[in-house]
Every structure is written in structure tokens, then in C-alpha cells.
Write an enzyme that holds these catalytic residues in place. Structure first.
Site, short mmCIF file in Angstrom:
data_model
loop_
_atom_site.label_atom_id
_atom_site.label_comp_id
_atom_site.label_asym_id
_atom_site.label_seq_id
_atom_site.Cartn_x
_atom_site.Cartn_y
_atom_site.Cartn_z
N GLY A 29 0.51 -1.44 -0.04
CA GLY A 29 -0.29 0.04 -0.49
C GLY A 29 0.90 0.79 -0.33
O GLY A 29 1.72 0.86 -0.35
N HIS A 35 3.94 1.87 -8.09
CA HIS A 35 2.96 0.46 -7.95
C HIS A 35 2.12 0.93 -8.80
O HIS A 35 1.43 -0.28 -9.73
CB HIS A 35 1.77 0.94 -6.32
CG HIS A 35 2.79 0.85 -5.96
ND1 HIS A 35 2.91 2.14 -4.47
CD2 HIS A 35 3.87 -0.39 -4.66
CE1 HIS A 35 3.78 1.61 -3.47
NE2 HIS A 35 4.13 0.64 -4.03
N LYS A 154 12.99 -2.78 -8.69
CA LYS A 154 13.22 -2.50 -7.43
C LYS A 154 13.48 -2.74 -6.22
O LYS A 154 14.61 -2.76 -5.79
CB LYS A 154 12.37 -0.93 -7.36
CG LYS A 154 12.13 -0.90 -5.43
CD LYS A 154 12.24 0.96 -5.91
CE LYS A 154 12.92 1.36 -4.91
NZ LYS A 154 12.00 0.69 -3.20
N ASP A 155 12.77 -3.99 -6.10
CA ASP A 155 13.58 -5.14 -5.23
C ASP A 155 14.05 -6.23 -6.49
O ASP A 155 12.92 -7.25 -6.05
CB ASP A 155 12.31 -5.33 -4.43
CG ASP A 155 11.42 -4.30 -4.08
OD1 ASP A 155 11.63 -4.24 -2.78
OD2 ASP A 155 10.82 -3.72 -4.58
N GLN A 158 14.11 -9.49 -4.55
CA GLN A 158 12.79 -10.27 -4.58
C GLN A 158 12.28 -11.12 -5.51
O GLN A 158 11.95 -11.91 -5.44
CB GLN A 158 12.07 -8.78 -3.99
CG GLN A 158 10.92 -9.77 -4.04
CD GLN A 158 9.17 -8.81 -3.27
OE1 GLN A 158 9.43 -8.53 -1.59
NE2 GLN A 158 9.00 -7.46 -4.19
N SER A 190 9.91 5.38 -3.48
CA SER A 190 9.28 4.24 -2.56
C SER A 190 8.36 5.30 -1.43
O SER A 190 8.85 6.05 -1.07
CB SER A 190 10.70 3.72 -1.80
OG SER A 190 10.98 3.69 -0.67
N SER A 191 7.98 4.37 -0.40
CA SER A 191 7.01 4.72 0.65
C SER A 191 7.74 5.15 1.48
O SER A 191 7.64 5.49 2.11
CB SER A 191 5.88 3.31 1.27
OG SER A 191 5.44 2.63 -0.32
N ARG A 192 8.80 4.79 0.96
CA ARG A 192 10.03 4.94 2.78
C ARG A 192 10.26 6.55 2.33
O ARG A 192 11.05 7.61 3.63
CB ARG A 192 10.99 4.44 2.45
CG ARG A 192 10.65 2.19 3.60
CD ARG A 192 11.79 2.08 4.36
NE ARG A 192 11.09 0.81 4.51
CZ ARG A 192 10.50 -0.34 4.35
NH1 ARG A 192 11.19 -0.83 3.06
NH2 ARG A 192 10.11 -1.25 5.10
P1 AMP Z 1 5.89 -2.37 -1.88
O1 AMP Z 1 4.50 -1.73 -1.64
O2 AMP Z 1 7.21 -1.33 -1.19
O3 AMP Z 1 6.51 -3.61 -1.66
O4 AMP Z 1 6.05 -2.39 -3.03
C1 AMP Z 1 4.42 -3.81 -3.93
C2 AMP Z 1 5.59 -3.66 -5.32
O5 AMP Z 1 5.82 -2.67 -5.90
C3 AMP Z 1 7.01 -5.10 -5.36
O6 AMP Z 1 7.03 -5.35 -6.43
C4 AMP Z 1 7.64 -3.52 -6.06
O7 AMP Z 1 9.14 -3.93 -6.27
C5 AMP Z 1 6.90 -2.94 -6.41
N1 AMP Z 1 7.88 -0.83 -6.72
C6 AMP Z 1 8.15 -0.67 -5.25
N2 AMP Z 1 8.83 0.65 -5.87
C7 AMP Z 1 8.94 0.79 -7.53
C8 AMP Z 1 8.81 1.42 -8.01
N3 AMP Z 1 10.04 2.96 -7.69
N4 AMP Z 1 8.82 1.46 -9.20
C9 AMP Z 1 7.92 0.02 -9.85
N5 AMP Z 1 7.96 -0.56 -9.09
C10 AMP Z 1 8.15 -0.41 -7.37
#
Ligand code: AMP
Length: 288
Positions: A29, A35, A154-155, A158, A190-192
Site C-alpha cells: 500500500g 505501484h 526495484k526489489d 525479491q 518508495s513509500s519510505r
Molecule cells: P511495496 O509496496 O514497496 O512492497 O512494493 C510493491 C511492489 O511495487 C513490489 O513489486 C515493488 O518492487 C514495486 N515497486 C516499489 N517501488 C517501485 C518503483 N519505484 N518502481 C517500480 N516498482 C516499484
């Protein structure tokens, strides 16, 4: 059309009504354009899109930011609603479990561990993280029964972990890896990022800038020529405590770059105060 479910049984009932292809986008989220780019790709390639929003407790270490992680469901729903207006003929389902018990009911005792590729980078620095990720993603795959699942580069580690799980356990889902969305200055979304103060923000840019320098060295020269310069740059950067890691590895195996390496992963995890940011680049190796 957009449908929201906060409990697993209702979500399962909803899923059983679908015919046609299903694309899954698992997230925690606090949606940003990264996202949304995954969701858009999923909507372009499938009849139905399932977005999961779940801040998964088992992938956070004891001293990490599980409690303070931004939870913004109402705003997330608004963003998905406005995206769904571009795809009138598609159904968007948001599965946002209201409580971790929806995913981990009383007595839950299964974990999935992927060995080898989790020995380095975030796997090494965040013990238990990828067990948490793999277990929750397996469960989401099982609930969503998606044909395709979308993850961000990005991950990067993962994505390798998930692909390995899918391959080893023969799971009937195709993994799609999407490019990294960035701010204009190069910082990966990034959410962070919202933890960063105005003063801290410029320091965070050292992460993408350093990866840029490493990438340029790799692109401008052959591996033999760039090797010494890359190691010197890594060594110089790693003098700073901000780096949790900064490495150049074989992108397939996450081991040292060797004669069989086709692509190099440049990956960094960088602390700005307590905020830990990650980013990476993939560069084809140039032997000629
Ligand atoms: P998260 O909510 O941060 O766990 O991310 C959910 C998904 O969104 C994961 O597959 C992440 O790799 C992807 N994601 C997060 N940040 C980015 C970004 N800047 N660009 C593309 N995908 C992202």
C-alpha cells in the site's frame, strides 16, 4: 469497476466468480507511481486486476519500521479508482486484509525458505525477510489464482526469490518484472521516501548517483578495464557508514562476477539516518 474486500472468505468468493485472465499486483500500500505502473501493466494484459494491500508483519525485522510503515488505504483506493477510469472494461479488486489474522489465522505454522540467492544483499542484512516475503506471496498466489503476477525491479532480489519459488514449486503463474519508476532527480520511488526530511533528501541522492557512476564505468569499458575502477569506487563509497551494502554481482546467481556472467547487478542499500533505501541497475557485461 472497483471492488474492495477486507476479509479472505469474501475475497475468495469474489475470485471464484471471475472468468478470463487475472493479473495480481502484491503491495504494502501507500501507493505511488511505481505501484501504479505495475497496475497499469496488469490492466493492459489481463481482464481482471487484483491489487493486494497488506503490510506483512513477517517480513519486517524486530528493529524495522513495521509499526510506522505508512498505511493510507483511503488515498490508495482513490488512486486505483482514478486509474480504473482509464480501463472501463476491466475489474479491479483490492484485497486489503483488515487484520494480519486474515492471512495468518490462529495456529499458522508454515514458512517458505528459498536458499542460495538469499545469502547476499537484503537476504544477508535482513534475516528472515525473504522467508516472510515468500510465505506471504505464496499465500497470495494461492488465494488470487492469478495467471500473471507483477513485481518491480526495484526489489530485484525479491524478483529472483519469487521466480525461484515459482520454478521450484511449479506454481501456475507467470512473473512479470516491471522497470523502476523514479523521480526526475533519479531517486527511485518508495513509500519510505516520505520519511526523509528536506535536509536529508539531497543525501539520499547519493544512492542513485553512485549507481549511475558504476553503471557508466561498466558501459564505457570492458569488464577487465572497469574491474579495478569499480572496486576502487565501491571501496571509497563503503568508507561511509550510510551504506548497508553496495555490490556488483552476477545478476542471475547473486554471486561474484565470473567468466560466465552475462549481466551485472549493481545494488545498493543506503541509510539516511534511520531510513533505509534500496536501488539497483542491471548492466550487460562487455567482454570485447
Ligand atoms: P511495496 O509496496 O514497496 O512492497 O512494493 C510493491 C511492489 O511495487 C513490489 O513489486 C515493488 O518492487 C514495486 N515497486 C516499489 N517501488 C517501485 C518503483 N519505484 N518502481 C517500480 N516498482 C516499484
Amino acid at each position: 469497476m472497483i471492488i474492495i474486500h477486507k476479509n479472505t472468505d469474501d475475497f475468495k468468493k469474489e475470485r471464484s466468480k471471475f472468468s478470463g485472465s487475472v493479473g495480481l499486483v502484491p503491495t504494502m500500500g501507500n501507493l505511488h507511481n511505481g505501484h501504479l505502473s505495475l497496475l497499469e501493466r496488469a490492466a493492459n494484459e489481463n481482464d481482471h486486476v487484483i491489487l493486494t494491500i497488506f503490510v506483512n508483519p513477517t517480513q519486517f525485522g524486530p528493529n524495522e519500521d513495521f509499526n510506522s510503515y505508512p498505511r493510507t488505504l483511503e488515498k490508495d483506493i482513490e488512486q486505483v479508482t482514478s486509474l480504473s477510469n482509464k480501463f472501463k472494461d476491466k475489474t479491479f479488486v483490492i484485497f486489503a486484509p483488515k487484520d494480519p489474522k486474515e492471512i495468518y489465522p490462529q495456529g499458522f505454522s508454515t514458512t517458505i525458505q528459498i536458499n542460495g540467492i538469499t545469502d547476499t544483499l537484503c537476504g544477508k542484512k535482513r534475516p528472515g525477510h525473504f522467508e516472510g516475503v515468500a510465505t506471504v506471496v505464496y499465500k497470495l498466489f494461492s488465494l488470487a489464482k492469478a495467471h500473471k503476477a507483477y513485481f518491480g525491479q526495484k526489489d530485484y532480489q525479491q524478483t529472483l526469490v519469487i521466480k525461484k519459488m515459482v520454478q521450484d514449486l511449479d506454481l501456475p503463474v507467470n512473473i512479470v518484472v516491471c522497470p523502476i519508476s523514479r523521480n526526475e532527480d533519479g531517486l527511485a520511488l518508495s513509500s519510505r521516501n516520505q520519511y526523509l526530511t528536506q535536509q536529508q533528501y539531497p543525501l539520499a541522492l547519493n544512492l542513485p548517483k553512485t549507481l549511475d557512476k558504476l553503471e557508466n564505468l561498466l558501459k564505457e569499458m570492458t569488464w577487465t578495464e572497469s574491474f579495478v575502477k569499480i572496486n576502487a569506487l565501491l571501496e571509497e563509497q563503503l568508507n561511509s557508514d550510510n551504506w548497508d551494502y553496495l555490490e556488483a554481482l552476477d545478476a542471475n546467481t547473486l554471486t561474484e562476477v565470473g567468466p560466465y556472467t552475462e549481466e551485472v547487478l549493481l545494488a545498493g542499500a543506503y541509510y539516511v539516518n534511520k531510513t533505509r533505501l534500496i536501488d539497483n541497475r542491471l548492466v550487460k557485461i562487455n567482454y570485447a
